[in-house]
Design a protein around this motif. Structure first.
Motif, short mmCIF file in Angstrom:
data_model
loop_
_atom_site.label_atom_id
_atom_site.label_comp_id
_atom_site.label_asym_id
_atom_site.label_seq_id
_atom_site.Cartn_x
_atom_site.Cartn_y
_atom_site.Cartn_z
N LEU A 161 7.18 -10.11 -7.52
CA LEU A 161 6.03 -9.46 -7.48
C LEU A 161 5.80 -8.39 -6.28
N MET A 162 5.61 -7.46 -6.69
CA MET A 162 5.26 -6.37 -5.93
C MET A 162 3.82 -5.86 -5.80
N ASN A 163 3.41 -5.96 -4.51
CA ASN A 163 2.25 -5.42 -3.89
C ASN A 163 2.31 -4.05 -3.21
N SER A 164 1.03 -3.65 -2.82
CA SER A 164 1.01 -2.47 -2.03
C SER A 164 2.03 -1.35 -2.40
N LEU A 165 2.23 -1.09 -3.73
CA LEU A 165 3.24 -0.20 -4.02
C LEU A 165 3.19 1.16 -3.75
N LYS A 166 4.44 1.77 -3.37
CA LYS A 166 4.37 3.18 -2.75
C LYS A 166 5.20 4.12 -3.81
N ALA A 167 4.89 5.51 -3.58
CA ALA A 167 5.54 6.41 -4.37
C ALA A 167 6.94 6.03 -4.46
N GLU A 168 7.45 5.86 -3.24
CA GLU A 168 8.81 5.67 -2.87
C GLU A 168 9.46 4.12 -3.57
N ASP A 169 8.73 3.61 -4.17
CA ASP A 169 9.18 2.39 -4.95
C ASP A 169 9.41 2.73 -6.38
N THR A 170 9.38 3.98 -6.58
CA THR A 170 9.59 4.57 -8.10
C THR A 170 11.13 4.41 -8.28
N ALA A 171 11.50 3.69 -9.22
CA ALA A 171 12.77 3.49 -9.89
C ALA A 171 13.03 2.56 -10.74
N VAL A 172 14.37 2.30 -11.41
CA VAL A 172 14.60 1.40 -12.40
C VAL A 172 14.95 0.01 -11.62
N TYR A 173 14.35 -1.03 -11.88
CA TYR A 173 14.71 -2.17 -11.40
C TYR A 173 15.42 -2.95 -12.06
N TYR A 174 16.28 -3.68 -11.80
CA TYR A 174 17.15 -4.67 -12.41
C TYR A 174 17.30 -5.98 -11.72
N CYS A 175 17.69 -6.89 -12.33
CA CYS A 175 17.98 -8.24 -11.66
C CYS A 175 19.53 -8.50 -12.07
N ASN A 176 20.03 -9.23 -11.13
CA ASN A 176 21.53 -9.56 -11.27
C ASN A 176 21.85 -10.63 -10.48
N THR A 177 23.13 -11.28 -10.34
CA THR A 177 23.45 -12.10 -9.32
C THR A 177 24.08 -11.19 -8.29
N ILE A 178 24.35 -12.05 -7.09
CA ILE A 178 24.87 -11.46 -5.93
C ILE A 178 26.02 -12.12 -5.66
N PRO A 179 27.32 -11.35 -5.60
CA PRO A 179 27.44 -9.99 -6.08
C PRO A 179 27.13 -9.86 -7.32
N GLY A 180 27.11 -8.59 -8.04
CA GLY A 180 26.86 -8.54 -9.57
C GLY A 180 27.78 -9.12 -10.39
N LEU A 181 27.37 -9.28 -11.64
CA LEU A 181 28.09 -9.72 -12.73
C LEU A 181 29.40 -8.68 -12.90
N ILE A 182 30.47 -9.28 -13.11
CA ILE A 182 31.52 -8.56 -13.67
C ILE A 182 32.09 -9.44 -14.82
N ILE A 183 31.95 -8.55 -16.31
CA ILE A 183 32.47 -9.06 -17.45
C ILE A 183 33.44 -8.14 -18.09
#
Length: 119
Positions: free
Chosen positions: A81-103
C-alpha cells in the motif's frame, strides 16, 4: 515453474495512493522473507519494503511512513500500500524473496508493475 505476478500499478498525481499486489503461488511465506523492490528510470533496483517470515516489516528511509507491506499466506499474495506518493516514487515495482530468487543459476524477476507519479 516459479511465478511472481505483480499488478496494481498505474498513473497517479503526487499525493495519491496505489495498492500493489503480487501473487507468488510457489513461495511458502513461512520460510521466505518477502520484499517489494523498485527500479526507477536510470537507477538500480532497490529494496523498499520487506516482510520477514515472522511478520517483521522494514522500509527504506525514502518511503518510511508512506508504504505498508502485508501478506496473505493462504492466498500466496503480498501487498504494498502506497500513500502520499511523490514523483520520485516513479518506478517499476517488483516483488521477490529476500534475497531474490535464483532459478537455474540466474536471478528471476517477474514482469513488475509500472507506477508513474506526476507532480
Amino acid at each position: 515453474q516459479v511465478q511472481l505476478v505483480e499488478s496494481g500499478g498505474g498513473s497517479v498525481q503526487a499525493g495519491g495512493s496505489l495498492s500493489l499486489t503480487c501473487v507468488a503461488p510457489q513461495i511458502d511465506f513461512r520460510f521466505n522473507d518477502m520484499g517489494w523492490y523498485r527500479q526507477g528510470p536510470g537507477k538500480q533496483r532497490e529494496l523498499v519494503a520487506s516482510l520477514t517470515s515472522s511478520g517483521i516489516t522494514n522500509f527504506a528511509s525514502s518511503v518510511k511512513g508512506r508504504l505498508a507491506i502485508s501478506a496473505d499466506a493462504a492466498k500466496k499474495t503480498v501487498y504494498l500500500l502506497m500513500n502520499s506518493l511523490k514523483a520520485e516514487d516513479t518506478a517499476v515495482y517488483y516483488c521477490n524473496t529476500i534475497p531474490g530468487l535464483i532459478i537455474n543459476g540466474r536471478p528471476y524477476w517477474g514482469q513488475g508493475t509500472q507506477v508513474t507519479v506526476s507532480s
